[in-house]
Design a protein around this motif. Sequence first.
Motif, PDB file in Angstrom:
ATOM      1  N   ARG A  38       0.885  -1.242  -0.189  1.00  0.00           N
ATOM      2  CA  ARG A  38      -0.021  -0.041   0.051  1.00  0.00           C
ATOM      3  C   ARG A  38       0.934   1.444  -0.133  1.00  0.00           C
ATOM      4  O   ARG A  38       0.737   2.050  -0.881  1.00  0.00           O
ATOM      5  CB  ARG A  38      -0.871  -0.030   1.172  1.00  0.00           C
ATOM      6  CG  ARG A  38      -1.732   1.205   1.663  1.00  0.00           C
ATOM      7  CD  ARG A  38      -2.768   0.917   2.448  1.00  0.00           C
ATOM      8  NE  ARG A  38      -2.203   1.116   3.970  1.00  0.00           N
ATOM      9  CZ  ARG A  38      -2.718   0.702   4.982  1.00  0.00           C
ATOM     10  NH1 ARG A  38      -3.708  -0.111   5.049  1.00  0.00           N
ATOM     11  NH2 ARG A  38      -2.283   0.763   6.073  1.00  0.00           N
ATOM     12  N   GLY A  60      -1.173   6.679  12.335  1.00  0.00           N
ATOM     13  CA  GLY A  60      -0.602   5.542  13.123  1.00  0.00           C
ATOM     14  C   GLY A  60       0.832   5.810  13.850  1.00  0.00           C
ATOM     15  O   GLY A  60       1.184   6.891  14.018  1.00  0.00           O
ATOM     16  N   PRO A  64       5.042   4.972   7.500  1.00  0.00           N
ATOM     17  CA  PRO A  64       5.071   5.838   6.322  1.00  0.00           C
ATOM     18  C   PRO A  64       5.354   7.141   6.179  1.00  0.00           C
ATOM     19  O   PRO A  64       6.060   7.728   5.139  1.00  0.00           O
ATOM     20  CB  PRO A  64       3.533   5.370   5.742  1.00  0.00           C
ATOM     21  CG  PRO A  64       3.073   4.360   6.579  1.00  0.00           C
ATOM     22  CD  PRO A  64       3.820   4.559   8.033  1.00  0.00           C
ATOM     23  N   TYR A  78      -1.406  13.013  11.641  1.00  0.00           N
ATOM     24  CA  TYR A  78      -2.253  13.259  13.053  1.00  0.00           C
ATOM     25  C   TYR A  78      -2.928  11.862  13.238  1.00  0.00           C
ATOM     26  O   TYR A  78      -2.975  11.069  12.254  1.00  0.00           O
ATOM     27  CB  TYR A  78      -3.067  14.231  13.329  1.00  0.00           C
ATOM     28  CG  TYR A  78      -4.198  14.266  12.249  1.00  0.00           C
ATOM     29  CD1 TYR A  78      -5.333  13.673  12.455  1.00  0.00           C
ATOM     30  CD2 TYR A  78      -4.355  14.971  10.901  1.00  0.00           C
ATOM     31  CE1 TYR A  78      -6.559  13.629  11.544  1.00  0.00           C
ATOM     32  CE2 TYR A  78      -5.273  15.193  10.195  1.00  0.00           C
ATOM     33  CZ  TYR A  78      -6.478  14.288  10.308  1.00  0.00           C
ATOM     34  OH  TYR A  78      -7.459  14.393   9.437  1.00  0.00           O
ATOM     35  N   LYS A  80      -5.897   9.624  16.149  1.00  0.00           N
ATOM     36  CA  LYS A  80      -6.615   9.878  17.252  1.00  0.00           C
ATOM     37  C   LYS A  80      -5.975   9.107  18.609  1.00  0.00           C
ATOM     38  O   LYS A  80      -6.616   9.235  19.785  1.00  0.00           O
ATOM     39  CB  LYS A  80      -8.166   9.675  17.022  1.00  0.00           C
ATOM     40  CG  LYS A  80      -9.129   9.971  17.977  1.00  0.00           C
ATOM     41  CD  LYS A  80     -10.363   9.878  17.468  1.00  0.00           C
ATOM     42  CE  LYS A  80     -11.609  10.156  18.358  1.00  0.00           C
ATOM     43  NZ  LYS A  80     -12.952  10.027  18.049  1.00  0.00           N
ATOM     44  N   MET A  84      -0.623   5.739  19.747  1.00  0.00           N
ATOM     45  CA  MET A  84      -0.082   5.727  18.292  1.00  0.00           C
ATOM     46  C   MET A  84       0.654   7.034  18.305  1.00  0.00           C
ATOM     47  O   MET A  84       1.910   7.029  17.799  1.00  0.00           O
ATOM     48  CB  MET A  84      -1.008   5.684  17.100  1.00  0.00           C
ATOM     49  CG  MET A  84      -1.801   4.330  16.827  1.00  0.00           C
ATOM     50  SD  MET A  84      -0.391   3.273  16.164  1.00  0.00           S
ATOM     51  CE  MET A  84      -1.357   1.989  15.902  1.00  0.00           C
ATOM     52  N   ASP A 106      -8.362  14.397  14.942  1.00  0.00           N
ATOM     53  CA  ASP A 106      -9.605  13.263  14.430  1.00  0.00           C
ATOM     54  C   ASP A 106      -9.982  13.489  12.977  1.00  0.00           C
ATOM     55  O   ASP A 106     -10.386  14.507  12.545  1.00  0.00           O
ATOM     56  CB  ASP A 106     -10.841  13.686  15.272  1.00  0.00           C
ATOM     57  CG  ASP A 106     -12.051  12.715  15.118  1.00  0.00           C
ATOM     58  OD1 ASP A 106     -11.984  11.926  14.177  1.00  0.00           O
ATOM     59  OD2 ASP A 106     -12.932  12.647  16.016  1.00  0.00           O
ATOM     60  N   PHE A 107      -9.929  12.467  12.135  1.00  0.00           N
ATOM     61  CA  PHE A 107      -9.966  12.414  10.691  1.00  0.00           C
ATOM     62  C   PHE A 107     -11.628  12.774  10.603  1.00  0.00           C
ATOM     63  O   PHE A 107     -11.877  13.115   9.363  1.00  0.00           O
ATOM     64  CB  PHE A 107      -9.330  11.575   9.763  1.00  0.00           C
ATOM     65  CG  PHE A 107      -9.633  10.142  10.246  1.00  0.00           C
ATOM     66  CD1 PHE A 107     -10.788   9.435  10.068  1.00  0.00           C
ATOM     67  CD2 PHE A 107      -8.397   9.150  10.499  1.00  0.00           C
ATOM     68  CE1 PHE A 107     -11.060   8.285  10.587  1.00  0.00           C
ATOM     69  CE2 PHE A 107      -8.608   8.021  10.707  1.00  0.00           C
ATOM     70  CZ  PHE A 107      -9.920   7.268  10.647  1.00  0.00           C
ATOM     71  N   MET A 124      -4.135   6.181   4.638  1.00  0.00           N
ATOM     72  CA  MET A 124      -3.751   4.855   4.510  1.00  0.00           C
ATOM     73  C   MET A 124      -4.575   3.949   5.636  1.00  0.00           C
ATOM     74  O   MET A 124      -4.309   3.843   6.721  1.00  0.00           O
ATOM     75  CB  MET A 124      -2.360   4.626   4.721  1.00  0.00           C
ATOM     76  CG  MET A 124      -1.675   5.696   3.625  1.00  0.00           C
ATOM     77  SD  MET A 124       0.298   5.370   3.741  1.00  0.00           S
ATOM     78  CE  MET A 124       0.879   7.212   3.881  1.00  0.00           C
ATOM     79  N   GLY A 125      -5.624   3.123   5.224  1.00  0.00           N
ATOM     80  CA  GLY A 125      -6.087   2.216   6.118  1.00  0.00           C
ATOM     81  C   GLY A 125      -6.860   2.957   6.884  1.00  0.00           C
ATOM     82  O   GLY A 125      -6.809   2.442   8.221  1.00  0.00           O
ATOM     83  N   TYR A 129     -12.780   3.585   8.960  1.00  0.00           N
ATOM     84  CA  TYR A 129     -12.951   3.340  10.368  1.00  0.00           C
ATOM     85  C   TYR A 129     -13.664   4.580  10.693  1.00  0.00           C
ATOM     86  O   TYR A 129     -13.998   4.344  12.214  1.00  0.00           O
ATOM     87  CB  TYR A 129     -11.523   3.217  11.021  1.00  0.00           C
ATOM     88  CG  TYR A 129     -10.849   2.035  10.851  1.00  0.00           C
ATOM     89  CD1 TYR A 129     -11.332   0.794  11.272  1.00  0.00           C
ATOM     90  CD2 TYR A 129      -9.661   1.888  10.104  1.00  0.00           C
ATOM     91  CE1 TYR A 129     -10.672  -0.377  10.891  1.00  0.00           C
ATOM     92  CE2 TYR A 129      -8.932   0.936   9.766  1.00  0.00           C
ATOM     93  CZ  TYR A 129      -9.384  -0.270  10.238  1.00  0.00           C
ATOM     94  OH  TYR A 129      -8.658  -1.402  10.059  1.00  0.00           O
TER      95      TYR A 129
HETATM   96  C1  LIG Z   1      -4.884   0.499   9.948  1.00  0.00           C
HETATM   97  S1  LIG Z   1      -4.576   1.692  10.988  1.00  0.00           S
HETATM   98  C2  LIG Z   1      -3.268   2.498   9.577  1.00  0.00           C
HETATM   99  C3  LIG Z   1      -2.110   3.528  10.321  1.00  0.00           C
HETATM  100  C4  LIG Z   1      -1.170   4.237   9.306  1.00  0.00           C
HETATM  101  N1  LIG Z   1      -1.891   5.083   8.432  1.00  0.00           N
HETATM  102  C5  LIG Z   1      -0.348   3.242   8.584  1.00  0.00           C
HETATM  103  O1  LIG Z   1      -0.627   2.772   7.013  1.00  0.00           O
HETATM  104  O2  LIG Z   1       0.731   2.621   9.113  1.00  0.00           O
HETATM  105  C6  LIG Z   1      -5.438   3.096  11.223  1.00  0.00           C
HETATM  106  C7  LIG Z   1      -5.093   4.345  12.138  1.00  0.00           C
HETATM  107  O3  LIG Z   1      -6.326   5.126  11.975  1.00  0.00           O
HETATM  108  C8  LIG Z   1      -6.313   5.620  13.403  1.00  0.00           C
HETATM  109  N2  LIG Z   1      -7.680   6.452  13.762  1.00  0.00           N
HETATM  110  C9  LIG Z   1      -8.905   5.553  13.777  1.00  0.00           C
HETATM  111  N3  LIG Z   1     -10.065   6.495  13.783  1.00  0.00           N
HETATM  112  C10 LIG Z   1      -9.347   7.606  13.503  1.00  0.00           C
HETATM  113  C11 LIG Z   1      -9.932   9.101  13.713  1.00  0.00           C
HETATM  114  N4  LIG Z   1     -11.140   9.018  13.932  1.00  0.00           N
HETATM  115  N5  LIG Z   1      -8.998  10.130  13.656  1.00  0.00           N
HETATM  116  C12 LIG Z   1      -7.749   9.752  13.501  1.00  0.00           C
HETATM  117  N6  LIG Z   1      -7.114   8.817  13.421  1.00  0.00           N
HETATM  118  C13 LIG Z   1      -8.063   7.597  13.823  1.00  0.00           C
HETATM  119  C14 LIG Z   1      -6.033   4.538  14.314  1.00  0.00           C
HETATM  120  O4  LIG Z   1      -5.500   5.051  15.627  1.00  0.00           O
HETATM  121  C15 LIG Z   1      -5.001   3.961  13.632  1.00  0.00           C
HETATM  122  O5  LIG Z   1      -3.584   4.536  13.821  1.00  0.00           O
END
Ligand SMILES: C[S@@+](CC[C@H](N)C(=O)[O-])C[C@H]1O[C@@H](n2cnc3c(N)ncnc32)[C@H](O)[C@@H]1O
Length: 286
Positions: A38, A60, A64, A78, A80, A84, A106-107, A124-125, A129
Amino acid sequence: MKKIDSFKHFNKKNSVNEYSQMYKKLTFDVKYPANVKREEIFVNLLKKHKPKKIVDAGCGAGMPLIDIKKRGFDIIGYDKAANMVSEAHKNLKRSRLSSDLIFADDFENPKKIKNNSVDCILGMGAFYYSKNVNKTLLNQRKKLRKNGRLIFSLRNRLFDIATLNNYSKIFLDELYEVKSLKKNWKKKYNILTKNFSDRKKFKFKNIDEKGVNNHVPHNPITLPGEMAKLGLKVEGIYFYHFHALPPLFENFDKLYYRKISWKIENPLDWRGFFLASTFVVDCKKI
Ligand SMILES: C[S@@+](CC[C@H](N)C(=O)[O-])C[C@H]1O[C@@H](n2cnc3c(N)ncnc32)[C@H](O)[C@@H]1O
């Protein structure tokens, strides 16, 4: 099963460690290295578009982001999950980078990024959520400058057809509108699908089975129309996390399964519509 908010799941110590380690070395024993693939897709898109100001939403442990920063891009990010963010600060320090690059936000509704201020946002991933993915995408779009890019990954709904398991059963039941069939046809149809594998018996659990709240997968065929309604033009779809055979086979010999799957990874191969569980969408603000 009661679902937990994803950031709470990712805030756990084992998730934090997992996201710090997984990018360091290409290994197939602990987990399939889908996130490495990815990141490669995201980096190639950044090289192509050369955006100035980049934000990594839901970054996270920051691995990356650090790699992208080292390639000369102007990027901040950033997350949440507090754990992390503090792990990301440690990783930044190890790379002799400022801890200001990563902060808590918070995204679903980012407070620390100004409207119309960013050239490119990465997810990314991340965005699936959200409690409401479309609302998140609209809030992300607001942060972009004119012609800015939103590049993010989604789960692939069409993969359900090729898994030949419980997911296929649900997908095909909807596709054929089985609920509305007459009784004896329903019976004949159920005989056809009864040998699909049962994921409950699998060793390897996915994010749904771990009880993490996330959005139902997206259909890459209908996605351009859905995104246009949000003011986003889909300019490319890139598949990753290919499965060389239905997931059941991973239980028989995980290393062999993962290696033959890695061999067929090709973001532009049409088979990705069915064999890849995830894809990256490259959108432009319209
Ligand atoms: C699957 S991990 C991916 C982490 C990173 N992007 C990577 O690719 O290595 C998902 C990340 O989204 C974060 N996350 C979940 N809900 C969130 C929100 N509402 N705002 C910001 N971050 C959030 C989680 O804490 C987690 O670190």
